[in-house]
Design an enzyme around this catalytic site. Sequence first.
Site, PDB file in Angstrom:
ATOM      1  N   ASP A  19       0.860  -1.179   0.000  1.00  0.00           N
ATOM      2  CA  ASP A  19       0.000   0.000   0.000  1.00  0.00           C
ATOM      3  C   ASP A  19       0.902   1.236   0.000  1.00  0.00           C
ATOM      4  O   ASP A  19       2.118   1.136  -0.241  1.00  0.00           O
ATOM      5  CB  ASP A  19      -1.041  -0.049   1.146  1.00  0.00           C
ATOM      6  CG  ASP A  19      -0.421   0.103   2.528  1.00  0.00           C
ATOM      7  OD1 ASP A  19       0.806   0.319   2.628  1.00  0.00           O
ATOM      8  OD2 ASP A  19      -1.180   0.013   3.514  1.00  0.00           O
ATOM      9  N   CYS A  24       2.437  -3.849   3.846  1.00  0.00           N
ATOM     10  CA  CYS A  24       1.627  -2.717   4.299  1.00  0.00           C
ATOM     11  C   CYS A  24       2.216  -2.273   5.636  1.00  0.00           C
ATOM     12  O   CYS A  24       3.342  -2.668   5.972  1.00  0.00           O
ATOM     13  CB  CYS A  24       0.135  -3.061   4.364  1.00  0.00           C
ATOM     14  SG  CYS A  24      -0.352  -4.221   5.654  1.00  0.00           S
ATOM     15  N   THR A  47       1.597  -2.997   8.791  1.00  0.00           N
ATOM     16  CA  THR A  47       1.866  -4.127   9.682  1.00  0.00           C
ATOM     17  C   THR A  47       2.124  -5.426   8.936  1.00  0.00           C
ATOM     18  O   THR A  47       2.551  -6.407   9.550  1.00  0.00           O
ATOM     19  CB  THR A  47       0.642  -4.376  10.586  1.00  0.00           C
ATOM     20  OG1 THR A  47      -0.485  -4.635   9.724  1.00  0.00           O
ATOM     21  CG2 THR A  47       0.351  -3.178  11.473  1.00  0.00           C
ATOM     22  N   GLY A  48       1.773  -5.466   7.684  1.00  0.00           N
ATOM     23  CA  GLY A  48       1.806  -6.713   6.916  1.00  0.00           C
ATOM     24  C   GLY A  48       0.553  -7.551   7.092  1.00  0.00           C
ATOM     25  O   GLY A  48       0.328  -8.513   6.359  1.00  0.00           O
ATOM     26  N   HIS A  93       7.536 -25.791   5.527  1.00  0.00           N
ATOM     27  CA  HIS A  93       6.423 -26.575   6.090  1.00  0.00           C
ATOM     28  C   HIS A  93       5.061 -26.202   5.521  1.00  0.00           C
ATOM     29  O   HIS A  93       4.167 -27.042   5.489  1.00  0.00           O
ATOM     30  CB  HIS A  93       6.383 -26.412   7.611  1.00  0.00           C
ATOM     31  CG  HIS A  93       7.481 -27.158   8.312  1.00  0.00           C
ATOM     32  ND1 HIS A  93       7.487 -27.379   9.669  1.00  0.00           N
ATOM     33  CD2 HIS A  93       8.611 -27.749   7.840  1.00  0.00           C
ATOM     34  CE1 HIS A  93       8.575 -28.071  10.009  1.00  0.00           C
ATOM     35  NE2 HIS A  93       9.279 -28.293   8.914  1.00  0.00           N
ATOM     36  N   ARG A 114       4.942 -35.284   5.092  1.00  0.00           N
ATOM     37  CA  ARG A 114       3.817 -35.051   6.019  1.00  0.00           C
ATOM     38  C   ARG A 114       3.304 -33.618   5.934  1.00  0.00           C
ATOM     39  O   ARG A 114       2.125 -33.355   6.192  1.00  0.00           O
ATOM     40  CB  ARG A 114       4.221 -35.398   7.452  1.00  0.00           C
ATOM     41  CG  ARG A 114       5.229 -34.466   8.091  1.00  0.00           C
ATOM     42  CD  ARG A 114       5.638 -34.951   9.487  1.00  0.00           C
ATOM     43  NE  ARG A 114       6.421 -33.967  10.222  1.00  0.00           N
ATOM     44  CZ  ARG A 114       7.722 -33.713  10.004  1.00  0.00           C
ATOM     45  NH1 ARG A 114       8.381 -34.375   9.068  1.00  0.00           N
ATOM     46  NH2 ARG A 114       8.352 -32.813  10.726  1.00  0.00           N
ATOM     47  N   HIS A 115       4.177 -32.715   5.514  1.00  0.00           N
ATOM     48  CA  HIS A 115       3.748 -31.312   5.394  1.00  0.00           C
ATOM     49  C   HIS A 115       2.803 -31.137   4.203  1.00  0.00           C
ATOM     50  O   HIS A 115       1.902 -30.300   4.247  1.00  0.00           O
ATOM     51  CB  HIS A 115       4.961 -30.396   5.264  1.00  0.00           C
ATOM     52  CG  HIS A 115       5.909 -30.531   6.413  1.00  0.00           C
ATOM     53  ND1 HIS A 115       5.542 -30.220   7.706  1.00  0.00           N
ATOM     54  CD2 HIS A 115       7.178 -30.997   6.478  1.00  0.00           C
ATOM     55  CE1 HIS A 115       6.557 -30.465   8.524  1.00  0.00           C
ATOM     56  NE2 HIS A 115       7.564 -30.938   7.799  1.00  0.00           N
TER      57      HIS A 115
HETATM   58  C1  RB5 Z   1      -2.495   2.005   6.629  1.00  0.00           C
HETATM   59  O1  RB5 Z   1      -2.428   3.099   7.468  1.00  0.00           O
HETATM   60  C2  RB5 Z   1      -2.457   0.729   7.447  1.00  0.00           C
HETATM   61  O2  RB5 Z   1      -3.681   0.496   8.059  1.00  0.00           O
HETATM   62  C3  RB5 Z   1      -2.056  -0.435   6.577  1.00  0.00           C
HETATM   63  O3  RB5 Z   1      -0.833  -0.167   5.990  1.00  0.00           O
HETATM   64  C4  RB5 Z   1      -1.878  -1.776   7.234  1.00  0.00           C
HETATM   65  O4  RB5 Z   1      -1.065  -1.692   8.369  1.00  0.00           O
HETATM   66  C5  RB5 Z   1      -3.076  -2.557   7.477  1.00  0.00           C
HETATM   67  O5  RB5 Z   1      -3.029  -3.730   7.899  1.00  0.00           O
END
Ligand code: RB5
Length: 148
Positions: free
Chosen positions: A12, A69, A71-72, A102, A136-137
């Site tokens: 993003d 993003c 936090t990912g 895995h 197994r995975h």
């Molecule tokens: C954008 O501000 C933020 O919400 C986005 O980058 C992300 O962290 C969402 O999971």
Amino acid sequence: MTPNKRIVLSSDHTALEMRQAIADHISAQGWEVVDIGPTTTQSTHYPAHGAAAAQRVASGDCRFGIIICGTGQGIMMAANKVKGIRCGVCTDGFSARMIRQHNDANMLSLGVRVVGEGLALDIVDAFLGADFEGGRHATRVDMIEPLG
Ligand code: RB5
């Protein structure tokens, strides 16, 4: 058969610089990068970018996807809605290696507000440097797809 060495990158608006750093890093390793944007820092919506990248992987056009993003987490949730996608958020190299070995993950998600660039590149290297172990995975991974 020539292995598919193509990786789709997306994020993003929060992660343009990290995305470029990853593109440069993996291009130097011989990966063909398909960067599908966005190209400006104007506020945008992570689900659209996660889904667009996931579709490139699910279609077979790209072998792997790397998405970012803040936090990912949000972009990973969107990617995992696309059939055939197994995407994990990683904040360390061990997890990145394990989701390949895995879980046969085909996408990696990173949080630009969580990890710095140096660690992100280490995580990418761990992900791309590991292979699925099967056995197994594979039995367990095969149980994921029918869930929805
Ligand atoms: C954008 O501000 C933020 O919400 C986005 O980058 C992300 O962290 C969402 O999971």
